[in-house]
Design a protein around this motif. Structure first.
Motif, PDB file in Angstrom:
ATOM      1  N   ILE A  68      -6.077 -79.932  35.706  1.00 52.92           N
ATOM      2  CA  ILE A  68      -5.232 -79.052  34.900  1.00 52.92           C
ATOM      3  C   ILE A  68      -4.258 -79.894  34.078  1.00 52.92           C
ATOM      4  O   ILE A  68      -3.609 -80.806  34.601  1.00 52.92           O
ATOM      5  N   ASP A  69      -4.158 -79.596  32.813  1.00 50.91           N
ATOM      6  CA  ASP A  69      -3.227 -80.300  31.924  1.00 50.91           C
ATOM      7  C   ASP A  69      -1.838 -79.707  32.110  1.00 50.91           C
ATOM      8  O   ASP A  69      -1.496 -78.684  31.506  1.00 50.91           O
ATOM      9  N   VAL A  70      -1.035 -80.332  32.959  1.00 50.81           N
ATOM     10  CA  VAL A  70       0.283 -79.783  33.279  1.00 50.81           C
ATOM     11  C   VAL A  70       1.290 -80.000  32.157  1.00 50.81           C
ATOM     12  O   VAL A  70       2.410 -79.486  32.221  1.00 50.81           O
ATOM     13  N   GLY A  71       0.909 -80.726  31.122  1.00 48.88           N
ATOM     14  CA  GLY A  71       1.827 -80.962  30.004  1.00 48.88           C
ATOM     15  C   GLY A  71       1.650 -79.996  28.854  1.00 48.88           C
ATOM     16  O   GLY A  71       2.435 -80.013  27.900  1.00 48.88           O
ATOM     17  N   VAL A 103       1.492 -75.686  36.404  1.00 47.04           N
ATOM     18  CA  VAL A 103       0.259 -75.524  35.625  1.00 47.04           C
ATOM     19  C   VAL A 103       0.496 -75.730  34.128  1.00 47.04           C
ATOM     20  O   VAL A 103      -0.448 -75.643  33.334  1.00 47.04           O
ATOM     21  N   GLY A 104       1.742 -75.981  33.731  1.00 49.24           N
ATOM     22  CA  GLY A 104       2.029 -76.179  32.319  1.00 49.24           C
ATOM     23  C   GLY A 104       3.523 -76.204  32.057  1.00 49.24           C
ATOM     24  O   GLY A 104       4.341 -76.254  32.983  1.00 49.24           O
ATOM     25  N   LYS A 105       3.871 -76.164  30.780  1.00 49.89           N
ATOM     26  CA  LYS A 105       5.261 -76.201  30.344  1.00 49.89           C
ATOM     27  C   LYS A 105       5.615 -74.920  29.588  1.00 49.89           C
ATOM     28  O   LYS A 105       4.767 -74.311  28.933  1.00 49.89           O
ATOM     29  N   THR A 106       6.895 -74.557  29.689  1.00 51.85           N
ATOM     30  CA  THR A 106       7.353 -73.365  28.978  1.00 51.85           C
ATOM     31  C   THR A 106       7.623 -73.659  27.506  1.00 51.85           C
ATOM     32  O   THR A 106       7.493 -72.774  26.658  1.00 51.85           O
ATOM     33  N   GLY A 107       8.078 -74.869  27.201  1.00 50.42           N
ATOM     34  CA  GLY A 107       8.445 -75.200  25.833  1.00 50.42           C
ATOM     35  C   GLY A 107       9.736 -74.560  25.382  1.00 50.42           C
ATOM     36  O   GLY A 107      10.014 -74.492  24.188  1.00 50.42           O
TER      37      GLY A 107
END
Length: 281
Positions: free
Chosen positions: A168-171, A269-273
């Protein structure tokens, strides 16, 4: 009406005794029936209240490892004993003699052991591997026999599913549409629907242990499928009225991040930005 003496003379002694026997049986039956119906009937016995269904969850490999029957230092109680077969996690706590810390299969506890059992091997190198497609016919048959034993013969409860999150691309930035697609309500097979919750700069999948809180019936269901950063910081559902957070609110948000990331171990699982990077306390 003939007298008893007359009946005895007319019917004969044997027939008379048979006739009086029938009368006595009838009278006794009538009295018993009458007496039984006079007595107050006891209230119906209620069955034991049915146990609530297990709230299934997803597990990471790391999360599963603690469920071996060992002592939980925080609660001072023993962890349950879980074993995963082909990504389905079973509660085998009812068989500590086999899977508990002193059991013959203790090494299987807290692990995915489908491939190992298919190959009839105790090799730890085969634990937590997922190359089921590479098993041959005989190995698949052996694995299916174990699944039938766990599921049908032993009836071990299914408590969740082991979900591989490697790769999973957590970035990556999770956009609003993807948040909405992962609010816990979607229908999926052999896993629990993902529940994305944004907290500060990170997006956590709360299906890995937080379904009872953030799932469709949970008290924090309104946080599911959303960037809940401001609502969490202010402890107000869907509060996004003001983007700036003061020092006190940032501290609260840091506590939430600590709960999500450290205490609960929900995977990122990712970023909010959203530009709000909160530090752990």
């Amino acid at each position: 009406m003939p007298s008893l003496t007359g009946l005895r003379t007319t019917l004969g002694l044997q027939e008379y005794e048979e006739w009086t026997g029938y009368v006595l049986i009838f009278l006794l039956t009538f009295l018993l029936f009458y007496y039984a119906n006079l007595q107050p009937k006891p209230p119906p016995q209620l069955d034991e209240e049915p146990k609530e269904d297990v709230i299934k969850r997803n597990f990471t490999v790391e999360q599963l490892k603690k469920f071996t029957g060992g002592l939980n230092e925080k609660t001072r109680e023993n962890y349950p004993i879980y074993v995963s077969l082909k990504r389905v996690v079973y509660d085998v706590s009812s068989a500590p003699q086999h899977y508990g810390p002193d059991g013959g299969y203790a090494m299987f506890s807290g692990n995915e052991v489908g491939v190992a059992l298919a190959k009839m091997s105790f090799d730890p190198e085969l634990f937590n591997t997922f190359n089921f497609s590479e098993l041959n016919f005989g190995e698949n048959e052996a694995l299916n026999d174990w699944i039938v034993k766990f599921r049908d013969y032993k009836s071990y409860p299914v408590v969740g599913y082991l979900k591989d999150i490697e790769g999973i691309d957590v970035g990556r930035i999770i956009k609003e549409k993807e948040f909405k697609r992962n609010d816990g309500s979607q229908k999926v097979e052999r896993e629990v629907a993902s529940i994305y919750v944004g907290c500060g700069g990170n997006v956590f999948d709360c299906s890995f242990g937080g379904v009872e809180f953030y799932g469709p019936s949970g008290p924090y269901k309104n946080f599911a499928g959303k960037d809940a950063t401001w609502a969490l910081a202010r402890m107000k559902i869907d509060d996004t009225s003001v983007k700036e957070l003061d020092a006190k609110e940032m501290k609260v948000l840091g506590d939430w991040r600590n709960t999500f990331e450290v205490k609960k171990g929900y995977p990122i699982v990712g970023k909010t930005g959203n530009g709000i990077d909160v530090e752990l306390p």
